[in-house]
Design a protein around this motif. Sequence first.
Motif, mmCIF file in Angstrom:
data_model
loop_
_atom_site.group_PDB
_atom_site.id
_atom_site.type_symbol
_atom_site.label_atom_id
_atom_site.label_comp_id
_atom_site.label_asym_id
_atom_site.label_seq_id
_atom_site.Cartn_x
_atom_site.Cartn_y
_atom_site.Cartn_z
ATOM 1 N N LYS A 13 39.615 -16.996 -2.086
ATOM 2 C CA LYS A 13 39.548 -15.660 -2.610
ATOM 3 C C LYS A 13 38.164 -15.608 -3.230
ATOM 4 C CE LYS A 13 44.334 -15.960 -4.092
ATOM 5 N NZ LYS A 13 44.942 -16.654 -3.332
ATOM 6 N N LEU A 14 37.272 -15.579 -2.303
ATOM 7 C CA LEU A 14 35.929 -15.472 -2.639
ATOM 8 C C LEU A 14 35.400 -14.202 -2.307
ATOM 9 C CD1 LEU A 14 34.308 -19.080 -2.245
ATOM 10 C CD2 LEU A 14 34.675 -17.989 -4.278
ATOM 11 N N SER A 15 34.537 -13.448 -2.832
ATOM 12 C CA SER A 15 33.910 -12.398 -2.423
ATOM 13 C C SER A 15 32.594 -12.829 -1.561
ATOM 14 C CB SER A 15 33.191 -11.380 -3.607
ATOM 15 O OG SER A 15 32.122 -12.089 -4.248
ATOM 16 N N GLN A 16 32.156 -11.762 -0.733
ATOM 17 C CA GLN A 16 30.876 -12.293 -0.147
ATOM 18 C C GLN A 16 29.918 -12.892 -0.891
ATOM 19 O OE1 GLN A 16 29.878 -9.086 2.830
ATOM 20 N NE2 GLN A 16 31.389 -9.996 4.285
ATOM 21 N N GLU A 17 29.610 -12.244 -2.121
ATOM 22 C CA GLU A 17 28.587 -12.187 -2.981
ATOM 23 C C GLU A 17 28.761 -13.438 -3.544
ATOM 24 O OE1 GLU A 17 30.474 -9.386 -2.942
ATOM 25 O OE2 GLU A 17 29.074 -7.969 -2.642
ATOM 26 N N ALA A 18 29.913 -14.058 -4.123
ATOM 27 C CA ALA A 18 30.088 -15.398 -4.775
ATOM 28 C C ALA A 18 30.018 -16.677 -3.909
ATOM 29 C CB ALA A 18 31.598 -15.269 -5.314
ATOM 30 N N PHE A 19 30.535 -16.147 -2.488
ATOM 31 C CA PHE A 19 30.357 -17.110 -1.418
ATOM 32 C C PHE A 19 28.795 -17.462 -0.960
ATOM 33 C CE2 PHE A 19 30.804 -18.291 3.046
ATOM 34 C CZ PHE A 19 31.205 -19.482 2.992
ATOM 35 N N ALA A 20 28.145 -16.388 -1.016
ATOM 36 C CA ALA A 20 26.718 -16.291 -0.740
ATOM 37 C C ALA A 20 25.965 -17.396 -1.641
ATOM 38 C CB ALA A 20 26.031 -14.992 -0.640
ATOM 39 N N GLU A 21 26.311 -17.074 -3.003
ATOM 40 C CA GLU A 21 25.737 -17.810 -4.023
ATOM 41 C C GLU A 21 26.149 -19.334 -4.030
ATOM 42 O OE1 GLU A 21 26.104 -18.077 -8.961
ATOM 43 O OE2 GLU A 21 25.994 -16.036 -7.921
ATOM 44 N N SER A 28 24.150 -10.224 2.488
ATOM 45 C CA SER A 28 23.910 -9.587 3.702
ATOM 46 C C SER A 28 23.934 -10.912 4.969
ATOM 47 C CB SER A 28 22.447 -9.081 3.596
ATOM 48 O OG SER A 28 22.081 -8.634 4.817
ATOM 49 N N THR A 29 23.472 -11.979 4.583
ATOM 50 C CA THR A 29 23.454 -12.971 5.688
ATOM 51 C C THR A 29 25.028 -13.240 5.875
ATOM 52 O OG1 THR A 29 21.388 -13.900 5.018
ATOM 53 C CG2 THR A 29 22.790 -15.232 6.125
ATOM 54 N N ILE A 30 25.889 -13.486 4.741
ATOM 55 C CA ILE A 30 27.163 -13.851 5.050
ATOM 56 C C ILE A 30 27.936 -12.763 5.849
ATOM 57 C CG2 ILE A 30 29.443 -14.133 3.914
ATOM 58 C CD1 ILE A 30 27.480 -16.538 3.505
ATOM 59 N N SER A 31 27.751 -11.434 5.687
ATOM 60 C CA SER A 31 28.156 -10.240 6.212
ATOM 61 C C SER A 31 27.874 -10.385 7.632
ATOM 62 C CB SER A 31 27.663 -9.015 5.610
ATOM 63 O OG SER A 31 28.305 -7.934 6.147
ATOM 64 N N ARG A 32 26.597 -10.637 7.855
ATOM 65 C CA ARG A 32 25.860 -10.693 9.436
ATOM 66 C C ARG A 32 26.910 -11.864 9.972
ATOM 67 N NH1 ARG A 32 19.993 -9.860 8.266
ATOM 68 N NH2 ARG A 32 20.076 -11.887 8.631
ATOM 69 N N ILE A 33 27.146 -12.874 9.531
ATOM 70 C CA ILE A 33 27.635 -14.033 10.021
ATOM 71 C C ILE A 33 29.104 -13.731 10.360
ATOM 72 C CG2 ILE A 33 28.377 -16.246 9.718
ATOM 73 C CD1 ILE A 33 25.841 -17.136 8.344
ATOM 74 N N ALA A 39 24.067 -16.115 14.634
ATOM 75 C CA ALA A 39 24.977 -17.105 14.453
ATOM 76 C C ALA A 39 24.657 -18.123 13.261
ATOM 77 C CB ALA A 39 24.477 -17.913 15.809
ATOM 78 N N CYS A 40 25.455 -19.191 13.260
ATOM 79 C CA CYS A 40 25.275 -19.998 12.061
ATOM 80 C C CYS A 40 25.182 -21.549 12.794
ATOM 81 C CB CYS A 40 26.123 -20.034 10.870
ATOM 82 S SG CYS A 40 27.953 -20.422 11.526
ATOM 83 N N GLU A 41 24.646 -22.400 12.016
ATOM 84 C CA GLU A 41 24.703 -23.681 12.260
ATOM 85 C C GLU A 41 25.658 -24.441 12.017
ATOM 86 O OE1 GLU A 41 20.789 -25.541 10.921
ATOM 87 O OE2 GLU A 41 19.654 -24.073 12.012
ATOM 88 N N VAL A 42 26.037 -25.647 12.852
ATOM 89 C CA VAL A 42 27.100 -26.318 12.535
ATOM 90 C C VAL A 42 27.441 -26.836 11.036
ATOM 91 C CG1 VAL A 42 28.238 -28.756 13.158
ATOM 92 C CG2 VAL A 42 27.408 -27.179 14.870
#
Length: 87
Positions: A13-21, A28-33, A39-42
């Motif tokens: 139940k996290l927004s992209q903003e809260a998760f990004a923090e 923006s990075t979370i959205s693009r991933i 791509a993201c690393e392991v």
Amino acid sequence: VGELIRKCRKKAKLSQEAFAELMHTTQSTISRIEQNIIACEVNFLARTAAITNSQDTVVAALFSADAAMQFLQTVPMFIGGIFNWIM
């Protein structure tokens, strides 16, 4: 992988903003991933699982039949790429 990260984030139940923090990155990075634009690393996936308490979701997705098939489909390309690089 992007869809898996989105699923974990929403399960927590996290927004992209809260998760990004929490992930020390930008919304923006979370959205693009999540859209598989980048791509993201392991270790990003591992941190996602820990922060969202979704280790079970990540393990199930990584060891699902679909994931196994995707891996098996990429092995020949990987081996072919190495062979071409060596030659």
